[in-house]
Design a protein around this motif. Structure first.
Motif, mmCIF file in Angstrom:
data_model
loop_
_atom_site.group_PDB
_atom_site.id
_atom_site.type_symbol
_atom_site.label_atom_id
_atom_site.label_comp_id
_atom_site.label_asym_id
_atom_site.label_seq_id
_atom_site.Cartn_x
_atom_site.Cartn_y
_atom_site.Cartn_z
ATOM 1 N N ALA A 99 36.159 46.762 44.040
ATOM 2 C CA ALA A 99 35.854 45.453 44.896
ATOM 3 C C ALA A 99 36.331 44.293 44.203
ATOM 4 N N VAL A 100 36.178 44.343 42.909
ATOM 5 C CA VAL A 100 36.525 42.922 42.309
ATOM 6 C C VAL A 100 38.249 42.737 42.256
ATOM 7 N N LEU A 101 39.034 44.006 42.190
ATOM 8 C CA LEU A 101 40.349 43.592 42.220
ATOM 9 C C LEU A 101 40.866 43.357 43.591
ATOM 10 N N ALA A 102 39.959 43.961 44.591
ATOM 11 C CA ALA A 102 40.366 43.655 45.904
ATOM 12 C C ALA A 102 40.096 42.109 46.356
ATOM 13 N N SER A 103 39.069 41.582 45.794
ATOM 14 C CA SER A 103 38.670 40.483 46.027
ATOM 15 C C SER A 103 39.566 39.321 45.201
ATOM 16 N N PHE A 104 39.893 39.723 44.092
ATOM 17 C CA PHE A 104 40.964 38.986 43.428
ATOM 18 C C PHE A 104 42.243 39.093 44.218
ATOM 19 N N VAL A 105 42.892 40.036 44.640
ATOM 20 C CA VAL A 105 44.341 40.122 45.158
ATOM 21 C C VAL A 105 44.130 39.522 46.541
ATOM 22 N N THR A 106 43.076 39.566 47.423
ATOM 23 C CA THR A 106 43.203 38.894 48.741
ATOM 24 C C THR A 106 42.869 37.554 48.556
ATOM 25 N N GLY A 107 42.748 36.757 47.358
ATOM 26 C CA GLY A 107 42.294 35.520 47.140
ATOM 27 C C GLY A 107 43.713 34.730 46.558
ATOM 28 N N LEU A 108 44.799 35.662 46.405
ATOM 29 C CA LEU A 108 45.871 35.119 45.962
ATOM 30 C C LEU A 108 46.796 34.307 46.913
ATOM 31 N N GLY A 109 47.541 33.605 46.421
ATOM 32 C CA GLY A 109 48.524 32.849 47.468
ATOM 33 C C GLY A 109 49.651 33.511 47.392
ATOM 34 N N PRO A 110 50.647 33.372 48.693
ATOM 35 C CA PRO A 110 51.775 34.011 48.845
ATOM 36 C C PRO A 110 52.706 34.312 47.843
ATOM 37 N N ASP A 111 52.906 33.305 47.133
ATOM 38 C CA ASP A 111 53.810 33.358 45.943
ATOM 39 C C ASP A 111 53.241 34.103 44.881
ATOM 40 N N ASP A 112 52.033 34.274 44.573
ATOM 41 C CA ASP A 112 51.204 35.093 43.544
ATOM 42 C C ASP A 112 51.324 36.560 43.939
#
Length: 129
Positions: A99-112
């Motif tokens: 859940a933590v990783l999924a939340s982190f990844v979905t919060g990334l901008g397109p470039d990241d």
């Protein structure tokens, strides 16, 4: 603001650690706490420098070895390595890593997000993009 007030201003959390790490990375090799104190050129007490170095040692950001009756200190990683270490500590403290990783990844901008996919797709990574 007067000079006295500027010198006595409280530093932000992590600011001293960042200054000490920066000084260690500029060094040609292992250095003493006294060298770090001189390099920073501030009004920091020697005991404050030792405290900061000891905290950084506990975080895995620096290493030390005995040199006579004292220690010499070396930066264990660059700024990116230290940031990655902090991120792993936060992740390790959570029960639901997915859940933590999924939340982190979905919060990334397109470039990241693109950069992360490229990094995961490099040879030697077990994950697939």
């Amino acid at each position: 603001m007067t000079e006295q007030r500027q010198r006595s201003r409280r530093r932000g959390q992590g600011e001293l650690e960042a200054l000490v790490l920066s000084a260690l990375r500029e060094a040609d090799g292992p250095v003493t706490a006294g060298w770090v104190q001189d390099r920073l050129g501030t009004d920091l007490a020697y005991t404050t420098v030792i405290t900061i170095l000891t905290r950084l040692l506990a975080k895995g950001a620096v290493t030390r070895r005995r040199a006579g009756r004292s220690f010499v200190w070396t930066s264990a990683s660059d700024q990116a390595g230290l940031a990655a270490h902090k991120m792993r500590k936060v992740l390790d403290a959570e029960n639901d890593r997915e859940a933590v990783l999924a939340s982190f990844v979905t919060g990334l901008g397109p470039d990241d997000e693109r950069l992360l996919r490229e990094l995961l797709g490099r040879p030697g990574n077990d994950g697939e993009a």
